[in-house]
Design a protein around this motif. Structure first.
Motif, mmCIF file in Angstrom:
data_model
loop_
_atom_site.group_PDB
_atom_site.id
_atom_site.type_symbol
_atom_site.label_atom_id
_atom_site.label_comp_id
_atom_site.label_asym_id
_atom_site.label_seq_id
_atom_site.Cartn_x
_atom_site.Cartn_y
_atom_site.Cartn_z
ATOM 1 N N UNK A 122 -5.442 14.172 -0.010
ATOM 2 C CA UNK A 122 -4.800 13.487 -1.130
ATOM 3 C C UNK A 122 -4.347 12.116 -0.641
ATOM 4 N N UNK A 123 -4.788 11.082 -1.356
ATOM 5 C CA UNK A 123 -4.459 9.701 -1.000
ATOM 6 C C UNK A 123 -3.590 9.077 -2.087
ATOM 7 N N UNK A 128 -7.241 5.983 -2.303
ATOM 8 C CA UNK A 128 -8.258 6.942 -2.754
ATOM 9 C C UNK A 128 -9.522 6.192 -3.146
ATOM 10 N N UNK A 129 -9.365 5.149 -3.972
ATOM 11 C CA UNK A 129 -10.554 4.424 -4.431
ATOM 12 C C UNK A 129 -11.162 3.579 -3.300
ATOM 13 N N UNK A 130 -10.329 3.119 -2.392
ATOM 14 C CA UNK A 130 -10.806 2.205 -1.348
ATOM 15 C C UNK A 130 -11.370 2.932 -0.126
ATOM 16 N N UNK A 134 -15.035 7.535 2.212
ATOM 17 C CA UNK A 134 -15.358 7.109 3.579
ATOM 18 C C UNK A 134 -14.619 7.953 4.609
ATOM 19 N N UNK A 135 -13.326 8.219 4.361
ATOM 20 C CA UNK A 135 -12.509 8.998 5.298
ATOM 21 C C UNK A 135 -12.964 10.457 5.306
ATOM 22 N N UNK A 136 -13.263 11.019 4.133
ATOM 23 C CA UNK A 136 -13.721 12.420 4.066
ATOM 24 C C UNK A 136 -15.009 12.584 4.863
ATOM 25 N N UNK A 162 2.636 4.800 -0.125
ATOM 26 C CA UNK A 162 1.841 3.772 0.540
ATOM 27 C C UNK A 162 1.476 4.239 1.930
ATOM 28 N N UNK A 163 0.206 4.248 2.224
ATOM 29 C CA UNK A 163 -0.268 4.511 3.576
ATOM 30 C C UNK A 163 -0.236 5.965 3.978
#
Length: 199
Positions: A122-123, A128-130, A134-136, A162-163
């Motif tokens: 969960x971002x 999430x959009x940025x 990519x991270x997953x 944030x972050x």
């Protein structure tokens, strides 16, 4: 001079002598009383001055102690403020990492917090959009390299922070937000950071 006059003169002379003696005694007593009062007043004065000096010293000591305590409190408040600023600066530096390093950090956090390899990440809405997909992908690849299950997914949910990220496995969540990590680091390293800042 007849006998009555002589007797009268003797009585008058005796009275003069008695009066002088009485006056001398009265003067001596008055002088003694006066000197006694002067001595008592002098003793009272000295005692009052001594007590005043003692009270003044004690008051100065008390005020000095209060001033030292106040100075220590101000110094501690300043140190705490500086410590707070140091951790806030660390937080801001994490948020302002270059994109690649930021994504790399989120990936490491996801891999480190994953226990089953099948959690949802969960971002924040922005991250999430940025960075989400990519991270997953990067985290699943890293889990695979480590011989672990790599089935992390991108949660449909996003949160207001944030972050960092949350790693969710059903009802269990691991808070990997930067605020949570800074708070944890602060608890673990505040003493060391304070030593670097203030020694």
């Amino acid at each position: 001079m007849n006998g009555i006059e002589k007797i009268t003169e003797r009585i008058a002379a005796q009275n003069d002598t008695d009066i002088k003696a009485l006056m001398n005694r009265a003067e001596a007593q008055a002088k003694a009383v006066y000197e006694g009062y002067v001595a008592a007043a002098d003793d009272d004065y000295k005692a009052t001055v001594k007590k005043g000096e003692k009270d003044a010293r004690e008051r100065v000591e008390r005020l000095g102690s209060v001033a030292q305590l106040e100075a220590r409190k101000l110094q501690l408040a300043a140190k705490q403020e500086m410590l707070e600023k140091a951790f806030e600066l660390a937080y801001q530096k994490l948020l302002s990492l270059p994109e690649d390093r930021y994504a790399e950090l989120l990936t490491r956090l996801a891999v480190g917090a994953s226990t089953t390899g099948s959690e949802a990440l969960i971002f924040s809405q922005t991250d999430r959009s940025r960075y989400g997909k990519r991270v997953v992908i990067a985290a699943n690849e890293q889990l695979g390299k480590e011989g672990r299950t790599g089935n992390l997914t991108l949660s449909e949910e996003s949160r207001d922070f944030q972050g960092g990220l949350y790693v969710q496995d059903g009802n269990v969540e691991t808070n990997c937000t930067f605020r949570a990590l800074i708070r944890l680091q602060r608890q673990n390293t505040a003493k060391d950071v304070a030593a670097v800042l203030f020694d």
